[in-house]
Design a protein around this motif. Structure first.
Motif, PDB file in Angstrom:
ATOM      1  N   MET A  78       0.772  -0.991   0.036  1.00  0.00           N
ATOM      2  CA  MET A  78      -0.245   0.073   0.216  1.00  0.00           C
ATOM      3  C   MET A  78       0.803   1.269  -0.167  1.00  0.00           C
ATOM      4  SD  MET A  78      -3.164  -0.464   2.741  1.00  0.00           S
ATOM      5  CE  MET A  78      -2.342  -1.878   3.506  1.00  0.00           C
ATOM      6  N   ASN A  79       0.294   2.363  -0.783  1.00  0.00           N
ATOM      7  CA  ASN A  79       1.167   3.440  -0.867  1.00  0.00           C
ATOM      8  C   ASN A  79       0.625   4.478   0.140  1.00  0.00           C
ATOM      9  OD1 ASN A  79       2.494   5.767  -1.322  1.00  0.00           O
ATOM     10  ND2 ASN A  79       1.334   6.015  -3.455  1.00  0.00           N
ATOM     11  N   LEU A  80       1.202   4.445   1.291  1.00  0.00           N
ATOM     12  CA  LEU A  80       0.488   5.257   2.603  1.00  0.00           C
ATOM     13  C   LEU A  80       1.376   6.764   2.586  1.00  0.00           C
ATOM     14  CD1 LEU A  80      -0.466   2.458   4.992  1.00  0.00           C
ATOM     15  CD2 LEU A  80      -1.749   3.578   3.208  1.00  0.00           C
ATOM     16  N   SER A  81       2.376   6.713   1.925  1.00  0.00           N
ATOM     17  CA  SER A  81       3.352   7.970   2.174  1.00  0.00           C
ATOM     18  C   SER A  81       2.587   9.432   1.668  1.00  0.00           C
ATOM     19  CB  SER A  81       4.467   7.811   1.272  1.00  0.00           C
ATOM     20  OG  SER A  81       4.124   7.810  -0.062  1.00  0.00           O
ATOM     21  N   LEU A  82       2.847  10.211   2.318  1.00  0.00           N
ATOM     22  CA  LEU A  82       2.347  11.832   2.088  1.00  0.00           C
ATOM     23  C   LEU A  82       3.140  12.438   1.017  1.00  0.00           C
ATOM     24  CD1 LEU A  82       1.138  14.276   4.789  1.00  0.00           C
ATOM     25  CD2 LEU A  82       2.406  15.034   2.894  1.00  0.00           C
ATOM     26  N   LYS A  83       2.675  12.522  -0.047  1.00  0.00           N
ATOM     27  CA  LYS A  83       3.461  13.076  -1.120  1.00  0.00           C
ATOM     28  C   LYS A  83       3.578  14.247  -1.052  1.00  0.00           C
ATOM     29  CE  LYS A  83       1.639   9.530  -4.496  1.00  0.00           C
ATOM     30  NZ  LYS A  83       1.441   9.304  -5.666  1.00  0.00           N
ATOM     31  N   SER A  84       4.634  14.852  -1.596  1.00  0.00           N
ATOM     32  CA  SER A  84       5.097  16.574  -1.532  1.00  0.00           C
ATOM     33  C   SER A  84       4.027  17.150  -2.583  1.00  0.00           C
ATOM     34  CB  SER A  84       6.598  16.669  -1.904  1.00  0.00           C
ATOM     35  OG  SER A  84       6.647  16.462  -3.329  1.00  0.00           O
TER      36      SER A  84
ATOM     37  N   ALA B 199      -8.673  14.067 -13.105  1.00  0.00           N
ATOM     38  CA  ALA B 199      -9.294  13.240 -11.969  1.00  0.00           C
ATOM     39  C   ALA B 199      -8.680  11.878 -12.064  1.00  0.00           C
ATOM     40  CB  ALA B 199     -10.766  13.035 -12.253  1.00  0.00           C
ATOM     41  N   ARG B 200      -8.707  11.410 -13.417  1.00  0.00           N
ATOM     42  CA  ARG B 200      -7.908   9.894 -13.661  1.00  0.00           C
ATOM     43  C   ARG B 200      -6.475   9.926 -13.075  1.00  0.00           C
ATOM     44  NH1 ARG B 200     -11.074  10.230 -18.621  1.00  0.00           N
ATOM     45  NH2 ARG B 200     -12.915   9.055 -18.268  1.00  0.00           N
ATOM     46  N   GLN B 201      -5.859  10.911 -13.511  1.00  0.00           N
ATOM     47  CA  GLN B 201      -4.476  10.828 -12.907  1.00  0.00           C
ATOM     48  C   GLN B 201      -4.179  11.005 -11.303  1.00  0.00           C
ATOM     49  OE1 GLN B 201      -3.019  14.361 -15.658  1.00  0.00           O
ATOM     50  NE2 GLN B 201      -1.264  13.236 -14.945  1.00  0.00           N
TER      51      GLN B 201
ATOM     52  N   GLU C   4      -2.749   8.626  -6.286  1.00  0.00           N
ATOM     53  CA  GLU C   4      -2.924   8.989  -5.401  1.00  0.00           C
ATOM     54  C   GLU C   4      -3.946   8.058  -4.505  1.00  0.00           C
ATOM     55  OE1 GLU C   4      -1.879  10.602  -1.662  1.00  0.00           O
ATOM     56  OE2 GLU C   4      -1.032  10.878  -3.495  1.00  0.00           O
ATOM     57  N   ILE C   5      -4.947   7.560  -5.080  1.00  0.00           N
ATOM     58  CA  ILE C   5      -5.972   6.705  -4.400  1.00  0.00           C
ATOM     59  C   ILE C   5      -6.087   5.272  -4.633  1.00  0.00           C
ATOM     60  CG2 ILE C   5      -8.450   6.539  -4.260  1.00  0.00           C
ATOM     61  CD1 ILE C   5      -7.497   9.260  -3.187  1.00  0.00           C
ATOM     62  N   GLY C   6      -5.575   4.891  -5.845  1.00  0.00           N
ATOM     63  CA  GLY C   6      -5.679   3.638  -6.192  1.00  0.00           C
ATOM     64  C   GLY C   6      -6.638   2.697  -5.557  1.00  0.00           C
ATOM     65  N   ASP C   7      -6.481   1.630  -4.698  1.00  0.00           N
ATOM     66  CA  ASP C   7      -7.415   0.642  -4.190  1.00  0.00           C
ATOM     67  C   ASP C   7      -7.947   1.174  -2.852  1.00  0.00           C
ATOM     68  OD1 ASP C   7      -5.047  -0.114  -3.156  1.00  0.00           O
ATOM     69  OD2 ASP C   7      -5.579  -2.091  -3.397  1.00  0.00           O
TER      70      ASP C   7
ATOM     71  N   SER D 132     -14.965  13.205   0.840  1.00  0.00           N
ATOM     72  CA  SER D 132     -15.486  12.290  -0.145  1.00  0.00           C
ATOM     73  C   SER D 132     -15.277  10.777   0.279  1.00  0.00           C
ATOM     74  CB  SER D 132     -15.422  12.534  -1.577  1.00  0.00           C
ATOM     75  OG  SER D 132     -14.078  12.316  -1.766  1.00  0.00           O
ATOM     76  N   LYS D 133     -16.124  10.012  -0.130  1.00  0.00           N
ATOM     77  CA  LYS D 133     -15.842   8.596  -0.163  1.00  0.00           C
ATOM     78  C   LYS D 133     -14.648   8.145  -0.991  1.00  0.00           C
ATOM     79  CE  LYS D 133     -20.074   6.232   1.454  1.00  0.00           C
ATOM     80  NZ  LYS D 133     -21.314   5.326   1.190  1.00  0.00           N
ATOM     81  N   THR D 134     -14.288   8.873  -2.137  1.00  0.00           N
ATOM     82  CA  THR D 134     -13.087   8.403  -3.136  1.00  0.00           C
ATOM     83  C   THR D 134     -12.064   8.585  -2.260  1.00  0.00           C
ATOM     84  OG1 THR D 134     -14.485   9.195  -5.032  1.00  0.00           O
ATOM     85  CG2 THR D 134     -12.088   9.377  -5.001  1.00  0.00           C
ATOM     86  N   VAL D 135     -11.933   9.662  -1.656  1.00  0.00           N
ATOM     87  CA  VAL D 135     -10.728   9.975  -0.979  1.00  0.00           C
ATOM     88  C   VAL D 135     -10.503   9.614   0.550  1.00  0.00           C
ATOM     89  CG1 VAL D 135     -10.234  12.098  -2.662  1.00  0.00           C
ATOM     90  CG2 VAL D 135     -11.084  12.408  -0.299  1.00  0.00           C
ATOM     91  N   ASP D 136     -11.510   9.449   1.101  1.00  0.00           N
ATOM     92  CA  ASP D 136     -11.525   9.402   2.685  1.00  0.00           C
ATOM     93  C   ASP D 136     -10.520   8.167   3.308  1.00  0.00           C
ATOM     94  OD1 ASP D 136     -12.384  10.489   5.266  1.00  0.00           O
ATOM     95  OD2 ASP D 136     -13.084   8.525   5.605  1.00  0.00           O
ATOM     96  N   THR D 137     -10.754   6.908   2.841  1.00  0.00           N
ATOM     97  CA  THR D 137      -9.962   5.887   3.083  1.00  0.00           C
ATOM     98  C   THR D 137      -8.376   6.322   3.044  1.00  0.00           C
ATOM     99  OG1 THR D 137     -11.812   4.285   2.522  1.00  0.00           O
ATOM    100  CG2 THR D 137      -9.357   3.360   2.953  1.00  0.00           C
ATOM    101  N   LYS D 138      -7.804   6.647   1.862  1.00  0.00           N
ATOM    102  CA  LYS D 138      -6.610   7.064   1.816  1.00  0.00           C
ATOM    103  C   LYS D 138      -6.115   8.119   2.700  1.00  0.00           C
ATOM    104  CE  LYS D 138      -2.287   7.503   0.440  1.00  0.00           C
ATOM    105  NZ  LYS D 138      -1.895   8.027  -0.917  1.00  0.00           N
ATOM    106  N   LYS D 139      -7.016   9.182   2.924  1.00  0.00           N
ATOM    107  CA  LYS D 139      -6.666  10.240   4.017  1.00  0.00           C
ATOM    108  C   LYS D 139      -6.578   9.555   5.320  1.00  0.00           C
ATOM    109  CE  LYS D 139      -9.822  13.274   5.514  1.00  0.00           C
ATOM    110  NZ  LYS D 139     -10.603  14.548   5.447  1.00  0.00           N
ATOM    111  N   SER D 140      -7.578   8.545   5.631  1.00  0.00           N
ATOM    112  CA  SER D 140      -7.478   7.909   6.922  1.00  0.00           C
ATOM    113  C   SER D 140      -6.287   7.150   7.276  1.00  0.00           C
ATOM    114  CB  SER D 140      -8.944   7.008   7.080  1.00  0.00           C
ATOM    115  OG  SER D 140      -9.775   8.019   6.969  1.00  0.00           O
ATOM    116  N   HIS D 141      -5.514   6.594   6.075  1.00  0.00           N
ATOM    117  CA  HIS D 141      -4.455   5.897   6.286  1.00  0.00           C
ATOM    118  C   HIS D 141      -3.448   6.934   6.550  1.00  0.00           C
ATOM    119  CE1 HIS D 141      -5.086   1.751   5.691  1.00  0.00           C
ATOM    120  NE2 HIS D 141      -5.740   2.036   4.768  1.00  0.00           N
ATOM    121  N   VAL D 142      -3.473   7.991   6.013  1.00  0.00           N
ATOM    122  CA  VAL D 142      -2.249   9.108   6.359  1.00  0.00           C
ATOM    123  C   VAL D 142      -2.459   9.654   7.636  1.00  0.00           C
ATOM    124  CG1 VAL D 142      -1.411  11.337   5.725  1.00  0.00           C
ATOM    125  CG2 VAL D 142      -2.123   9.738   3.876  1.00  0.00           C
TER     126      VAL D 142
END
Length: 574
Positions: A1-7, A29-31, A36-39, A424-434
Motif C-alpha cells: 500500500m502506498n501510504l506516504s504523504l506526497k509532496s 481526475a483519473r491521474q 494517489e488513491i488506487g484501491d 468524500s468516499k473517494t478520498v477518505d480511506t486514503k486520507k484516513s491511512h495518512v
C-alpha cells in the motif's frame, strides 16, 4: 500500500499543475485516482470516476475562483493542504489555498470574523467544541437548511451523511447540522503492552499489590501501576534509563485548558450521565435548564466546576504529575509532551490523543518491534471514583467544516465543494491511512484497515467497537467556547503551579465562567437559548440532590480494578 504523504511538488507535477494553467476535467481526475488513491477507497473505480465527474460539473460556475480555507496543523490537514487541495484545483479549476495555523489561531480568526462580519476565510475546519457557540450566535450557515436550500446545487448526491460517525456531535438541540466532520480522534489510555505482559513484572506487581497487572479500569489501579513502574529497574527487558509510571503536562499555557475540558473532569465523574454529553451538567461543570439555557457553573447555582469531584480530578492530576512523571513534564505544553511516550521510558499515560498514533508507529522508535508492530497498545481510559455508568468517559476531537454567514454565497459554495471533496468516499480511506483520524464507517471497516490493524496498537479495534460512543467532544452547554476556554488554563495553571489550592482555583474558575455568562445574559445577544443564571443557594442544597454536582465521598480511594487487554479486545468483538 502506498501510504506516504506526497509532496506538493510531486503531486503538482503528476497533475500538470507546474507547467502553466490547469485544464480541469476527467483527465486530471483519473491521474489523481491513479497516482494517489488506487484501491484505497470505499468506492469502486467506476464509482470514484462518477463522483469526480459530479465535482467537475458542479464546479463549472466557479472555475478560476480563488478561495481560502483554514485549519489547525495536524497530519490530516497537512495532507489536505499539500495533496488534496492541489488535486481539487487541478480537477475542478477552483484555486484553493488551504492555510495551516495553530488551533488557537483558528479560533481567533473565527472569532474575529464573527465580531467584524469581515470575510477572513471562506470556510473553517474548527472543532465541534464550538457547536454551542455556533447554535446560539447563529452566525454560521446551518448545513441542514444549506443543503436543502442555497447550497443544494453544490451538495453531492454521494455525500452520505449516515456514513459519518461524528454528526451527532455537530448537531444542535434544534436538530440542525451545523458542521461537517473532517477529522476525528479520541483521547485514550496508552500503555506498554510488552512491560505489562512481562512475567517478572506481573509476578512482582501481584506480590506487591495483590491483584493482576493489566489495563486499569479505575483511577485507583492507575495510581498503583504508576507507583509500581516509577523508578523500576527494567534492565531485564533491555530498558535503559529512568522509567516513569505516568506522563502528563502542566505548563500554564492554553493547551492546559484542553487537558481538563477535554473530558478529564468527566473521567473523574464530575458531570451528569448522558450521551453524547451529560445533562443537565456537562464536563465543563455547566448546568442547563430544560430549554438548554446555561444556568450556572458553581455549585451554588447547580453547576459542578468547583464541586468535590472536580477538586478530586485536579488534585489527582497534580499528584501524579509530581510523583510519577518525568521532571520536565510540569513545564511542558500539550505538543511538547505528546511525543515523550514514544521515547521509550514511560509505562502508561491515561490521557493520550490518538492523533499521535501516526508519529508513534514510525520505524526505528524504541516503542516499535522490528517487524513493524508496536510494543504499546491503546485502551479505554480508566474512570475516577465519582464516575457512574452512563457518564461520558472520554473526549473526541471532531475538526469540522464550518461556513460563516458572512462569507459571500458564491465563495461559500466553492468552499463547500472543496469540503466535500476532502471528506468524500473517494478520498477518505486514503486520507484516513495518512492521518489516522477516522470520520466514516466505510473507511474504518475497509479491508485495508483490517490488514493494517495489528500495526496500530488497538486504534482500529476501538473505532470498530461499540465503546467509541462514550467518547465525545464538548457539547452544547457551553454558550461561548472562545471566551470560556481561556478561563480554564489561567485558573487551573494557578493550581498546577501551587499558587492556589485546587479548590481555590476552581472557585475562581466557576466564578469567572458565570461572570461571562452573566454578561451574555445581560446583552441578550443569544436570545431565548442564551444563559439565564439561577439564583445562588446554599451549595448543600445542590449537593444533596441526585446526580451532579455530587457530594464529597468519605473515601476517594476505591478498590483498584484491572482487566486483561486481550480480554477487553475480545469483548469488543462479541
Amino acid at each position: 500500500m502506498n501510504l506516504s504523504l506526497k509532496s506538493t511538488t510531486a503531486l503538482a507535477l503528476a497533475l500538470g499543475l507546474a507547467s502553466g494553467p490547469a485544464f480541469a476535467g476527467m483527465e486530471e481526475a483519473r491521474q489523481f485516482l491513479d497516482e494517489e488513491i488506487g484501491d484505497l477507497s470505499a468506492l469502486t473505480r467506476e464509482e470514484q470516476e462518477a463522483e469526480m465527474q459530479w465535482f467537475i460539473d458542479a464546479a463549472q460556475p466557479f472555475e478560476g475562483m480563488d478561495i481560502n480555507v483554514v485549519s489547525e496543523t495536524i497530519t490530516t490537514h497537512t495532507y489536505e493542504s499539500q495533496v488534496l487541495a492541489p488535486a481539487f484545483t487541478a480537477i475542478t479549476g477552483i484555486n484553493v489555498t488551504h492555510d495551516l495555523i495553530g488551533e488557537g489561531d483558528v479560533v481567533e480568526k473565527l472569532q474575529t470574523q464573527m465580531q467584524s462580519g469581515e470575510n477572513i476565510y471562506d470556510a473553517y475546519i474548527n472543532d465541534s467544541d464550538l457547536i454551542g457557540t455556533h447554535w446560539r450566535y447563529q452566525q454560521v450557515r446551518n448545513l441542514t437548511d444549506w443543503m436543502a436550500g442555497e447550497g443544494a446545487d453544490v451538495t453531492s448526491p454521494t455525500l452520505d451523511l449516515d456514513d459519518f460517525i461524528g454528526t451527532q456531535f455537530t448537531t444542535a438541540p434544534d436538530g440542525k447540522l451545523y458542521q461537517l466532520p473532517d477529522q476525528q480522534f479520541a483521547n485514550l489510555y496508552w500503555f506498554r503492552y510488552d512491560w505489562f505482559n512481562d512475567e517478572k513484572n506481573q509476578a512482582d506487581f501481584r506480590e506487591e499489590y495483590g491483584y493482576d497487572l493489566g489495563v486499569p479500569v479505575n483511577w485507583s489501579a492507575y495510581e498503583d501501576i504508576a507507583e509500581f513502574f516509577t523508578g523500576r529497574d527494567l534492565s531485564h527487558m533491555g530498558v535503559e534509563g529512568e522509567v516513569f509510571g505516568n506522563m502528563d503536562y502542566g505548563k500554564k499555557d492554553p493547551s492546559l485548558g484542553w487537558r481538563y475540558t477535554d473530558a478529564w473532569m468527566s473521567m473523574a465523574g464530575m458531570g451528569s450521565e448522558g450521551e453524547p454529553n451529560g445533562l443537565p451538567v456537562d464536563e465543563w461543570g455547566i448546568r442547563v435548564n430544560e430549554n438548554s439555557q446555561p444556568v450556572g457553573s458553581c455549585v451554588a447555582r447547580g453547576g459542578a466546576t468547583n464541586s468535590p469531584a472536580a477538586v478530586y480530578a485536579v488534585t489527582k492530576a497534580i499528584e501524579w504529575l509530581n510523583k510519577y512523571s518525568p521532571p520536565a513534564a510540569a513545564g511542558m505544553t500539550f505538543s511538547e509532551a505528546g511525543p515523550v511516550p514514544a521515547q521509550g521510558n514511560v509505562a502508561q499515560q491515561m490521557f493520550w490523543y490518538t492523533a499521535f498514533t501516526a508519529d508513534t508507529v514510525k520505524d526505528g522508535l524504541p516503542v516499535m518491534n522490528e517487524d513493524g508492530t508496536p510494543k504499546w497498545r491503546m485502551a479505554p481510559s480508566p474512570h475516577g471514583v465519582y464516575w457512574t455508568e452512563g457518564t461520558k468517559i472520554g473526549y473526541q476531537d471532531v475538526g469540522s467544516w464550518t461556513l460563516m454567514k458572512s462569507t459571500p454565497l458564491d465563495r461559500a459554495k466553492a468552499a463547500w465543494l472543496y469540503a466535500q471533496f476532502v471528506t468524500s468516499k473517494t478520498v477518505d480511506t486514503k486520507k484516513s491511512h495518512v492521518g489516522l483520524t477516522f470520520i466514516r464507517d466505510s473507511s474504518i471497516n475497509h479491508e485495508s484497515f483490517t490488514e493494517r490493524a495489528p500495526r496500530l496498537g488497538g486504534l482500529v479495534e476501538f473505532y470498530r467497537s461499540p465503546a467509541r460512543t462514550a467518547w465525545s467532544p464538548t457539547g452544547t452547554n457551553v454558550p461561548d467556547y472562545p471566551k470560556l476556554a481561556q478561563l480554564w488554563w489561567q485558573n487551573i495553571g494557578d493550581a498546577m503551579s501551587g499558587a492556589k489550592t485546587p479548590q481555590e482555583a476552581l472557585d475562581a474558575l466557576c466564578a469567572d465562567q458565570e461572570q461571562v455568562m452573566a454578561r451574555i445574559e445581560r446583552a441578550g445577544i443569544q436570545g431565548d437559548i442564551g444563559p439565564k443564571l439561577n439564583e445562588e443557594r446554599d451549595p448543600e442544597y445542590w449537593l444533596s440532590q441526585e446526580g451532579s454536582p455530587k457530594a464529597k465521598l468519605e473515601n476517594e480511594d476505591e478498590e483498584p480494578q484491572t482487566i486483561s487487554y486481550d480480554e477487553l479486545i475480545k469483548s469488543w468483538e462479541n
